[in-house]
Enzyme design. Structure first.
Site, PDB file in Angstrom:
ATOM      1  N   CYS A 199     -16.395  -9.641   9.348  1.00 15.41           N
ATOM      2  CA  CYS A 199     -15.186  -9.193  10.047  1.00 15.41           C
ATOM      3  C   CYS A 199     -13.966  -9.156   9.127  1.00 15.41           C
ATOM      4  CB  CYS A 199     -14.913 -10.061  11.276  1.00 15.41           C
ATOM      5  SG  CYS A 199     -14.614 -11.785  10.852  1.00 15.41           S
ATOM      6  N   GLU A 206     -15.956 -18.668   5.739  1.00 15.23           N
ATOM      7  CA  GLU A 206     -14.776 -18.228   5.006  1.00 15.23           C
ATOM      8  C   GLU A 206     -14.531 -19.021   3.728  1.00 15.23           C
ATOM      9  OE1 GLU A 206     -11.606 -16.533   7.652  1.00 15.23           O
ATOM     10  OE2 GLU A 206     -11.942 -18.437   8.647  1.00 15.23           O
ATOM     11  N   ARG A 246     -11.547 -15.300  18.572  1.00 18.89           N
ATOM     12  CA  ARG A 246     -11.421 -16.402  17.616  1.00 18.89           C
ATOM     13  C   ARG A 246     -10.348 -17.377  18.091  1.00 18.89           C
ATOM     14  NH1 ARG A 246      -9.732 -15.060  11.536  1.00 18.89           N
ATOM     15  NH2 ARG A 246      -7.681 -14.796  12.432  1.00 18.89           N
ATOM     16  N   HIS A 305      -1.887 -11.214   5.725  1.00 23.11           N
ATOM     17  CA  HIS A 305      -1.930 -10.849   7.145  1.00 23.11           C
ATOM     18  C   HIS A 305      -0.923  -9.766   7.489  1.00 23.11           C
ATOM     19  CE1 HIS A 305      -4.565 -14.347   7.420  1.00 23.11           C
ATOM     20  NE2 HIS A 305      -5.108 -13.628   8.392  1.00 23.11           N
ATOM     21  N   ARG A 355      -4.370 -14.896  -1.355  1.00 19.69           N
ATOM     22  CA  ARG A 355      -4.481 -13.495  -0.921  1.00 19.69           C
ATOM     23  C   ARG A 355      -3.131 -12.859  -0.623  1.00 19.69           C
ATOM     24  NH1 ARG A 355      -7.364 -14.464   4.986  1.00 19.69           N
ATOM     25  NH2 ARG A 355      -6.424 -12.513   5.656  1.00 19.69           N
ATOM     26  N   ARG A 400      -7.908 -11.783  16.903  1.00 18.39           N
ATOM     27  CA  ARG A 400      -7.144 -12.826  16.200  1.00 18.39           C
ATOM     28  C   ARG A 400      -6.102 -13.391  17.182  1.00 18.39           C
ATOM     29  NH1 ARG A 400      -7.777  -8.996  11.592  1.00 18.39           N
ATOM     30  NH2 ARG A 400      -8.427 -10.202   9.783  1.00 18.39           N
ATOM     31  N   ASN A 410     -12.081 -11.927   3.726  1.00 19.66           N
ATOM     32  CA  ASN A 410     -10.721 -12.034   3.168  1.00 19.66           C
ATOM     33  C   ASN A 410     -10.502 -13.431   2.609  1.00 19.66           C
ATOM     34  OD1 ASN A 410     -10.486  -9.552   4.354  1.00 19.66           O
ATOM     35  ND2 ASN A 410      -9.410 -10.309   6.154  1.00 19.66           N
ATOM     36  N   ASP A 411     -10.876 -14.416   3.416  1.00 18.57           N
ATOM     37  CA  ASP A 411     -10.715 -15.783   2.950  1.00 18.57           C
ATOM     38  C   ASP A 411     -11.821 -16.190   1.997  1.00 18.57           C
ATOM     39  OD1 ASP A 411      -8.290 -16.818   3.947  1.00 18.57           O
ATOM     40  OD2 ASP A 411      -9.116 -16.720   5.969  1.00 18.57           O
TER      41      ASP A 411
HETATM   42  C1  PEP Z   1     -11.127 -13.181   6.988  1.00 21.09           C
HETATM   43  O1  PEP Z   1     -10.690 -14.170   6.414  1.00 21.09           O
HETATM   44  O2  PEP Z   1     -11.867 -12.336   6.441  1.00 21.09           O
HETATM   45  C2  PEP Z   1     -10.783 -12.927   8.400  1.00 21.09           C
HETATM   46  C3  PEP Z   1     -11.347 -11.968   9.084  1.00 21.09           C
HETATM   47  O3  PEP Z   1      -9.820 -13.709   8.952  1.00 21.09           O
HETATM   48  P1  PEP Z   1      -8.267 -13.533   8.641  1.00 21.09           P
HETATM   49  O4  PEP Z   1      -8.085 -12.275   7.831  1.00 21.09           O
HETATM   50  O5  PEP Z   1      -7.554 -13.479   9.931  1.00 21.09           O
HETATM   51  O6  PEP Z   1      -7.957 -14.755   7.842  1.00 21.09           O
HETATM   52 MG    MG Z   2      -9.796 -15.730   7.594  1.00 20.24          MG
END
Ligand code: PEP
Ligand code: MG
Length: 589
Positions: A521, A444, A341, A197, A478, A304, A467-468
């Site tokens: 996203c 996710e 979210r 993040h 990550r 977020r 991402n998750d």
């Molecule tokens: C993701 O996991 O792709 C996402 C958009 O949420 P975050 O990056 O805030 O975990």
């Molecule tokens: Mg996420």
């Protein structure tokens, strides 16, 4: 001598500047340039702080009980000596006079210099004296700031001096957020992965950043000139004039490319074969809407909201404060769809500094697998409903979609909707106006992909958090640079899950009998090198940082979906790295 350090590129572009080294404990100190002509006034502040600390130490010494061990008094003597050391007095004043740093910043800059010289000492006893210097500096900082907490205003104001880049062992997403108004032209951290993040917030600042540079904060010294090559994940410390010139030219060139892309702001995002593509913005704070609009975003695809909950000394944002923030986003976006979210607290986004709020709950062994996102919200229903009520009230001002992060269990779906119902009932009982919302699930975790038949019956839309999804599919943290090379969005398993989700959503109707809106996203949506692949898989809605939007739009404008669809299927059919690479290059051709 020039030194090269390699890390992970997380935000493109080139920055050249002087290093500002910050250790995490001292990130909380205010950093700003003082006005020209006020240097002596600032030096006086430092002098007064030293006098105050000296008086404090005298008092401490005078009040030592008779039976106190004699080392205690000797210890205080060491601190008094350090206070008088020219390295603390004269050298810190030099940072103020020559660089126009405020006194707090000058002190932390000088502390880094002193700490480094201690680290280089052979004698372990002397090396350990570094802690004494740190304690004295800490006292001075408190004296400068009054007795309040160190987390003062960390606003960074620009000056006409040399450009600055920030070098730190680690920066939390919350601290990174504070640099949004900052003067730093680039960021470097020792730790972190591409989709941590911290990296995501750095990218949203749209300035070059390299993370996972391991030894950077040890090798780079305060005030060194460094080049941050955010495209290649490279740092060059003390670059030669030839290298500097080379990077200046590259910087100019990338500036020109960005200028050219700006011409596409008002161009509709439509492929060569006429497919309309929705390009949305990811935001962290309501203020980011300006950047979203400037990039020509069709709406907000991911707000977020957890960032509203960070950097707070005392209480969590209440219903009215949250309502005002959500409403502001809707009003600023002027009728464009906004997806908000619910909070995704936990893992690499702890709720500091309100650490006593949920005492020690985040110190688990595997925080990414622990109490985060919807699990966190459902574990504190009263807090969750504060957010839901604020969202429902804001929905009266525009088209609002609520997005639920990291949902995986049927029980979570049920409880979420039950809390939403309760929140509505509470608003009705209080006579508060509220609007209608669509509710979506973030996909996710691999388990969520396999649960799609159930999710599609309950939710209005879905948004894929790649991402998750990558993190949980491949079991790669990550935020951990030591496994960053294994974090691969193109891993066939990830692509299978992605393809399956998009295809299933397109073939389904939601519980209202309407087509299921599906978007991505995660950071994959903002990577122009993946745009064709995602379009070929059938994706028509992408949400990303505003800074990436025009580069993705350029790819959309050049794409022919009818041609890309079979090529994307060919990629999905490959599992061997070589044959997958061939299929990907056919797609790119
Ligand atoms: C993701 O996991 O792709 C996402 C958009 O949420 P975050 O990056 O805030 O975990
Ligand atoms: Mg996420």
């Amino acid at each position: 001598m020039s030194v090269q350090i390699f890390g992970i590129p997380v935000s493109r572009g080139v920055a050249v500047g002087r290093a500002v080294l910050l250790t995490s404990a001292r990130l909380d100190v205010a950093h700003y340039f003082i006005e020209p002509g006020t240097e002596e006034h600032e030096v006086d502040r430092l002098r007064a702080a030293r006098a105050a600390v000296r008086a404090e130490l005298d008092t401490l010494q005078g009040e030592l009980p008779d039976d106190a061990p004699p080392e205690l008094s000797a210890f205080i003597d060491v601190h008094k000596m350090l206070l008088d050391d020219p390295q603390i007095g004269r050298e810190t004043a030099a940072w103020i006079r020559q660089r126009r740093y405020n006194a707090e910043w000058a002190l932390t800059a000088q502390l880094e210099v002193i700490a480094r010289s201690f680290d280089e000492m052979d004698d372990s006893y002397l090396r350990e004296r570094k802690a004494d210097v740190e304690q004295v500096v800490e006292r001075l900082l408190y004296a400068l700031l009054g007795s309040g907490p160190l987390r003062a205003n960390a606003a960074l104001r620009g000056a006409n001096g040399d450009p600055l880049v920030l070098v730190a062992h680690d920066i939390s997403p919350a601290d990174m957020l504070q640099f949004k108004q900052g003067v730093f032209g680039g960021f470097v951290t020792d730790v972190g992965g591409k989709t941590s993040h911290t990296a995501i917030v750095a990218r949203s600042l749209d300035i070059p950043a390299v993370v996972g540079a391991r030894e950077a904060s040890r090798l780079i010294r305060q005030d060194d000139w460094i080049v941050i090559d955010g495209d290649n994940g490279l740092l060059i410390v003390d670059p030669s004039p030839i290298i500097l010139e080379d990077y200046r030219v590259r910087k100019q060139e990338s500036g020109l490319v960005r200028e050219r892309l700006k011409r596409l702001v008002h161009t509709p995002a439509r492929t060569l074969d006429g497919q309309a593509v929705e390009l949305l913005a990811n935001i962290e704070l309501p203020d980011d809407c300006d950047a979203a609009l400037a990039s020509g975003a069709a709406g907000v695809g991911l707000f977020r909201t957890e960032f509203l909950f960070m950097n707070r000394a005392t209480a969590l944002p209440g219903e009215d404060e949250q309502y005002a923030a959500y409403r502001r986003v809707l009003e600023t976006m002027r009728g464009r769809p906004v997806t908000i979210r619910t909070i995704d607290i936990g893992a690499d986004k702890p709720l500091e500094p309100i650490d006593d709020y949920r005492d020690g709950e985040f110190t688990h062994l595997n925080p990414a697998l622990g109490l985060r996102a919807i699990r966190y919200s459902l574990s504190d229903p009263a807090m969750f409903r504060v957010q839901l009520r604020a969202l429902l009230r804001a929905a009266a001002s525009g088209p609002l979609r609520i997005l639920i992060p990291m949902v995986a269990h049927a029980g979570e779906v049920r409880q979420t909707f039950a809390q939403l119902e309760l929140a509505r009932a509470e608003l009705d009982a209080a006579g508060q106006a509220h609007g209608t919302v669509e509710v979506g699930a973030m996909i996710e975790v691999p388990g969520a992909v396999l649960m799609l038949p159930l999710f599609l019956r309950h939710f209005d839309f879905i948004s894929i958090g790649t991402n998750d999804l990558v993190q949980y599919t491949l079991a790669i943290d990550r935020a951990d640079e030591s496994v960053a090379s294994l974090y691969d969005p193109l891993h066939p398993a990830v692509l299978q899950l992605l393809g399956q989700t998009i295809a299933q959503a397109h073939g389904a109707e939601n519980w209202k009998g309407r087509p299921v809106h599906v978007s991505v996203c995660g950071e994959m949506a903002g990577d122009p090198q993946l745009t064709r692949l995602l379009l070929g898989m059938g994706l028509r809605s992408f949400s990303m940082h505003p800074a990436q939007l025009l580069a993705v739009k350029q790819e959309v404008l050049r794409a022919d979906c009818a041609r890309l669809a079979p090529l994307a299927q060919a990629v999905l059919a490959e599992f061997e790295p070589e044959s997958q690479a061939r299929a990907l290059s056919a797609l790119a051709a």
